[in-house]
Design an enzyme around this catalytic site. Structure first.
Site, PDB file in Angstrom:
ATOM      1  CG  ASP A  20      -2.104   0.909   1.097  1.00 23.89           C
ATOM      2  OD1 ASP A  20      -2.366   1.391  -0.036  1.00 23.89           O
ATOM      3  OD2 ASP A  20      -2.775   1.161   2.109  1.00 23.89           O
ATOM      4  CG  HIS A  37      -0.512   1.943  -9.319  1.00 21.96           C
ATOM      5  ND1 HIS A  37      -0.709   1.559  -8.014  1.00 21.96           N
ATOM      6  CD2 HIS A  37      -1.590   2.700  -9.654  1.00 21.96           C
ATOM      7  CE1 HIS A  37      -1.861   2.054  -7.577  1.00 21.96           C
ATOM      8  NE2 HIS A  37      -2.412   2.752  -8.550  1.00 21.96           N
ATOM      9  CG  LEU A 131       8.377 -17.814  -3.221  1.00 23.84           C
ATOM     10  CD1 LEU A 131       8.247 -17.727  -1.701  1.00 23.84           C
ATOM     11  CD2 LEU A 131       8.836 -16.471  -3.788  1.00 23.84           C
TER      12      LEU A 131
HETATM   13  C1  IPE Z   1      -5.659  -2.775  -0.300  1.00 25.96           C
HETATM   14  O1  IPE Z   1      -5.279  -1.453  -0.400  1.00 25.96           O
HETATM   15  C2  IPE Z   1      -5.585  -3.449  -1.628  1.00 25.96           C
HETATM   16  C3  IPE Z   1      -4.259  -3.617  -2.203  1.00 25.96           C
HETATM   17  C4  IPE Z   1      -3.119  -3.226  -1.674  1.00 25.96           C
HETATM   18  C5  IPE Z   1      -4.228  -4.282  -3.454  1.00 25.96           C
HETATM   19  P1  IPE Z   1      -6.330  -0.275  -0.568  1.00 25.96           P
HETATM   20  O2  IPE Z   1      -5.533   0.982  -0.615  1.00 25.96           O
HETATM   21  O3  IPE Z   1      -7.227  -0.539  -1.707  1.00 25.96           O
HETATM   22  O4  IPE Z   1      -7.181  -0.361   0.776  1.00 25.96           O
HETATM   23  P2  IPE Z   1      -8.052   0.723   1.534  1.00 25.96           P
HETATM   24  O5  IPE Z   1      -9.081   1.204   0.574  1.00 25.96           O
HETATM   25  O6  IPE Z   1      -7.130   1.825   1.943  1.00 25.96           O
HETATM   26  O7  IPE Z   1      -8.610   0.003   2.715  1.00 25.96           O
HETATM   27  C1  IPE Z   2      -1.720   0.179  -3.310  1.00 25.98           C
HETATM   28  O1  IPE Z   2      -1.466   1.544  -3.397  1.00 25.98           O
HETATM   29  C2  IPE Z   2      -1.876  -0.449  -4.664  1.00 25.98           C
HETATM   30  C3  IPE Z   2      -3.251  -0.894  -4.971  1.00 25.98           C
HETATM   31  C4  IPE Z   2      -4.277  -0.774  -4.212  1.00 25.98           C
HETATM   32  C5  IPE Z   2      -3.424  -1.556  -6.245  1.00 25.98           C
HETATM   33  P1  IPE Z   2      -2.618   2.603  -3.334  1.00 25.98           P
HETATM   34  O2  IPE Z   2      -2.951   3.016  -4.733  1.00 25.98           O
HETATM   35  O3  IPE Z   2      -3.755   2.136  -2.519  1.00 25.98           O
HETATM   36  O4  IPE Z   2      -1.862   3.802  -2.600  1.00 25.98           O
HETATM   37  P2  IPE Z   2      -2.523   4.876  -1.641  1.00 25.98           P
HETATM   38  O5  IPE Z   2      -3.179   4.156  -0.514  1.00 25.98           O
HETATM   39  O6  IPE Z   2      -3.506   5.641  -2.466  1.00 25.98           O
HETATM   40  O7  IPE Z   2      -1.359   5.712  -1.209  1.00 25.98           O
HETATM   41 MG    MG Z   3      -4.142   2.360  -0.534  1.00 29.14          MG
END
Ligand code: IPE
Ligand code: IPE
Ligand code: MG
Length: 243
Positions: A20, A37, A131
């Site tokens: 995240d 990303h 793995l």
């Molecule tokens: C969880 O992260 C999903 C992934 C990392 C793929 P999100 O950023 O989508 O989760 P919330 O919305 O903050 O809970």
């Molecule tokens: C996690 O990063 C990746 C996915 C959910 C695919 P985010 O895109 O949720 O990053 P933040 O939470 O907005 O910083």
């Molecule tokens: Mg996120």
């Protein structure tokens, strides 16, 4: 390279990572979200490679949740494109390292090209014994548990399973993670402290580590710091014995 401070005999068998912070990283660096990303997939390569090198048995990565469809079409498209790119560029090396890939989640809900690439990666690496790399794509733990409940119900309806025989093992055998040990260590980067519908059943006794680092900045040193934290925890599983 393995960290000398890590005790190789006490590594977690199964590590789960909620990657995240890509969005915040992009914002912080005044870049478009897609570049956040992309930077995230760079971090990913190293963590996968190292997990394989140090002998982690199962690594489960949260790549795209059932809730992530709620993002803009542009962002969803960028994530789907990266998914294809990642498999295209990594599969040869992963296969050579003996990595076995399994997709957790509903592949049918994905665009055809992605679905095909994921299925090919699974098929090509199915016999590997290194793995085990689980990648959660279009994954939600509630959906996974519902699916398991339906599979159990279907077996009962078909007369091949008695309701009395439904135990933890029977349910576990119908999860995407069937056969994997439970999650020992769950890492979520970016300082958020929630599961966001990831491996609810499998994390029942997981140790949680929540580094502040945004995922694209997550290095091998950060990863090993998480593993060190894990090795410092006393796991009791409800008993009194100190680990
Ligand atoms: C969880 O992260 C999903 C992934 C990392 C793929 P999100 O950023 O989508 O989760 P919330 O919305 O903050 O809970
Ligand atoms: C996690 O990063 C990746 C996915 C959910 C695919 P985010 O895109 O949720 O990053 P933040 O939470 O907005 O910083
Ligand atoms: Mg996120």
């Amino acid at each position: 390279m393995p960290d000398l401070q890590l005790d190789p005999s006490r590594l977690p068998a199964h590590v789960g990572i909620i990657m995240d912070g890509n969005g915040r990283w992009a914002k912080r660096n005044k870049l478009k979200i897609a570049l956040g990303h992309r930077a995230g997939t760079e971090a990913l390569r190293e963590i996968i490679r190292n997990s394989s090198d140090i002998g982690i048995k199962v690594l489960t990565l949260y790549a795209f949740s059932t809730e992530n469809w709620a993002r803009s079409q542009t962002e969803v498209d960028a994530l789907m494109a990266l998914l294809l790119e990642f498999f295209g560029s990594e599969i040869d090396e992963l296969h050579a390292k003996g990595v076995r890939i399994l997709i957790l989640g509903e592949k049918d809900g994905l665009p055809p090209l992605q679905r095909q690439a994921l299925m090919q990666a699974e098929q090509r690496t199915a016999e590997n014994r290194g793995l085990k790399l689980n990648i959660a794509v279009n994954y939600g733990s509630r959906a996974e548990l519902l699916r398991a409940a339906r599979l159990l119900a279907a077996d009962v309806a078909a007369g091949t399973l008695s309701p009395d025989a439904i135990d933890e093992a029977a349910l576990e055998a119908r999860l995407y993670t069937a056969g994997d040990p439970p999650v020992d260590l769950l890492i979520r980067t970016s300082g958020e402290m929630r599961l966001s519908n990831f491996l609810l059943w499998q994390c029942a006794y997981a140790e949680f580590v929540f580094p502040q680092t945004l995922w694209p900045d997550f290095t091998l040193a950060d990863y090993h710091a998480c593993l060190m934290q894990y090795q410092g925890r006393a796991r009791r599983f409800g008993g009194r014995q100190e680990a």
